[in-house]
Design a protein around this motif. Structure first.
Motif, PDB file in Angstrom:
ATOM      1  N   THR A 133      33.308  45.015  40.104  1.00 61.39           N
ATOM      2  CA  THR A 133      34.552  44.428  39.592  1.00 61.39           C
ATOM      3  C   THR A 133      35.701  45.427  39.758  1.00 61.39           C
ATOM      4  O   THR A 133      35.491  46.601  40.057  1.00 61.39           O
ATOM      5  CB  THR A 133      34.435  44.066  38.090  1.00 61.39           C
ATOM      6  OG1 THR A 133      34.117  45.256  37.353  1.00 61.39           O
ATOM      7  CG2 THR A 133      33.365  43.013  37.867  1.00 61.39           C
ATOM      8  N   GLY A 134      36.906  44.931  39.519  1.00 64.07           N
ATOM      9  CA  GLY A 134      38.084  45.790  39.497  1.00 64.07           C
ATOM     10  C   GLY A 134      38.445  46.387  40.848  1.00 64.07           C
ATOM     11  O   GLY A 134      38.240  45.784  41.898  1.00 64.07           O
ATOM     12  N   THR A 135      38.963  47.608  40.793  1.00 60.93           N
ATOM     13  CA  THR A 135      39.425  48.280  42.008  1.00 60.93           C
ATOM     14  C   THR A 135      38.299  48.488  43.003  1.00 60.93           C
ATOM     15  O   THR A 135      38.502  48.353  44.219  1.00 60.93           O
ATOM     16  CB  THR A 135      40.054  49.644  41.646  1.00 60.93           C
ATOM     17  OG1 THR A 135      41.129  49.430  40.719  1.00 60.93           O
ATOM     18  CG2 THR A 135      40.592  50.335  42.881  1.00 60.93           C
ATOM     19  N   ALA A 136      37.100  48.830  42.513  1.00 59.31           N
ATOM     20  CA  ALA A 136      35.955  49.017  43.404  1.00 59.31           C
ATOM     21  C   ALA A 136      35.633  47.716  44.138  1.00 59.31           C
ATOM     22  O   ALA A 136      35.307  47.718  45.331  1.00 59.31           O
ATOM     23  CB  ALA A 136      34.740  49.502  42.618  1.00 59.31           C
TER      24      ALA A 136
ATOM     25  N   SER B 169      43.207  43.109  41.808  1.00 55.54           N
ATOM     26  CA  SER B 169      44.512  43.074  42.461  1.00 55.54           C
ATOM     27  C   SER B 169      44.930  41.631  42.721  1.00 55.54           C
ATOM     28  O   SER B 169      44.146  40.825  43.224  1.00 55.54           O
ATOM     29  CB  SER B 169      44.446  43.833  43.797  1.00 55.54           C
ATOM     30  OG  SER B 169      45.557  43.545  44.610  1.00 55.54           O
ATOM     31  N   THR B 170      46.176  41.329  42.418  1.00 57.76           N
ATOM     32  CA  THR B 170      46.696  39.999  42.729  1.00 57.76           C
ATOM     33  C   THR B 170      46.781  39.787  44.239  1.00 57.76           C
ATOM     34  O   THR B 170      46.701  38.647  44.715  1.00 57.76           O
ATOM     35  CB  THR B 170      48.085  39.803  42.109  1.00 57.76           C
ATOM     36  OG1 THR B 170      48.973  40.846  42.580  1.00 57.76           O
ATOM     37  CG2 THR B 170      48.014  39.855  40.595  1.00 57.76           C
ATOM     38  N   GLY B 171      46.938  40.881  44.981  1.00 57.33           N
ATOM     39  CA  GLY B 171      46.966  40.770  46.431  1.00 57.33           C
ATOM     40  C   GLY B 171      45.632  40.286  46.982  1.00 57.33           C
ATOM     41  O   GLY B 171      45.590  39.459  47.904  1.00 57.33           O
ATOM     42  N   VAL B 172      44.530  40.790  46.436  1.00 53.01           N
ATOM     43  CA  VAL B 172      43.200  40.350  46.876  1.00 53.01           C
ATOM     44  C   VAL B 172      42.990  38.890  46.500  1.00 53.01           C
ATOM     45  O   VAL B 172      42.411  38.111  47.270  1.00 53.01           O
ATOM     46  CB  VAL B 172      42.106  41.252  46.264  1.00 53.01           C
ATOM     47  CG1 VAL B 172      40.716  40.669  46.511  1.00 53.01           C
ATOM     48  CG2 VAL B 172      42.193  42.655  46.856  1.00 53.01           C
TER      49      VAL B 172
END
Length: 249
Positions: free
Chosen positions: A187-190, A127-130
């Motif tokens: 990685t990723g959403t997790a 996520s760009t937000g993270v």
């Protein structure tokens, strides 16, 4: 008459400073209070869904609520200045106590772990937000680490630093080596969700530590830094919650 007019003009300023400090501490306390409750049954460590307002850059007062402005005499031929207490530069070796030392020596490794977690984000986040949150953490906490280390050096207390902080079981919000390893392997959403959950707990720990030194510490510079940490990290906790659970439209 002139004296009465000056006193009247200062009262709104004093009231404003008192209100700013009260808002900062109430916001920090609110984040800690909601840490055990979620409407959707998510794990404790989450926070309220209502986002806090974006922080307004300001210098918060360092003495008790209601402290009057300080008159600082000018140089020969120059007028005196009326300053807030937090605008005064404390002299070298300003008073400090055990609570101040404890806060500084624990906050250094605490911040350093947050920076370690933030460094994992660019290569793992989905996520760009993270990514934006991690950028803000690095921008805020790296300079604070340098300030804290400088405070210790100035008082010849830097020998108290050493280790990673895991040897302090009472250090609020500190993540275990196993948790850091699990985050590193994701990685990723997790990764995004795990990062937010871990960093939320980490921030809440920093807020608790700041509240402790505000209750017992005496060093004005450390108290000012603790107020800023409590306010900024409380706001950031709400931003992280929004990244994972955006408010419904």
């Amino acid at each position: 008459m002139a004296r009465n007019a000056t006193g009247s003009s200062r009262r709104p300023v004093i009231a404003f400073l008192a209100a700013v400090e009260a808002v900062a501490l109430l916001l920090a306390a609110g984040v800690a209070a909601v840490a055990t409750t979620r409407d959707d049954g998510a794990p404790a460590g989450s926070v309220a869904t209502t986002p806090a307002p974006a922080p307004t850059p300001s210098v918060l007062p360092t003495d008790a609520i209601g402290t009057a402005p300080v008159i600082q005499p000018g140089r020969p031929g120059e007028p005196a200045q009326v300053l807030r207490p937090d605008q005064l530069t404390p002299p070298p070796g300003a008073p400090h106590n055990a609570a101040d030392i404890r806060f500084v020596t624990m906050m250094v490794p605490h911040h350093e772990q947050a920076l370690q977690m933030a460094a994992l984000v660019p290569q793992r986040a989905g996520s760009t937000g993270v990514i934006a949150i991690a950028d803000r953490i690095r921008a805020a906490q790296q300079p604070e680490v340098e300030v804290l280390k400088g405070w210790l050096r100035d008082r010849r207390l830097n020998s108290l630093l050493g280790g990673t902080g895991h040897e302090h079981p009472d250090m609020h919000g500190m993540q275990s080596p196993e948790a850091i390893a699990a985050l590193t392997a994701t990685t990723g959403t997790a990764f995004d969700r795990m990062f937010v959950e871990m960093m939320t707990a980490h921030h809440q720990g920093a807020i608790a530590m700041a509240q402790e030194v505000l209750a017992s510490g005496v060093d004005q510079r450390i108290r000012e830094l603790a107020r800023n940490i409590a306010f900024e990290q409380a706001v950031e906790v709400n931003r992280m919650r929004e990244v994972i659970d955006p408010p419904s439209k």
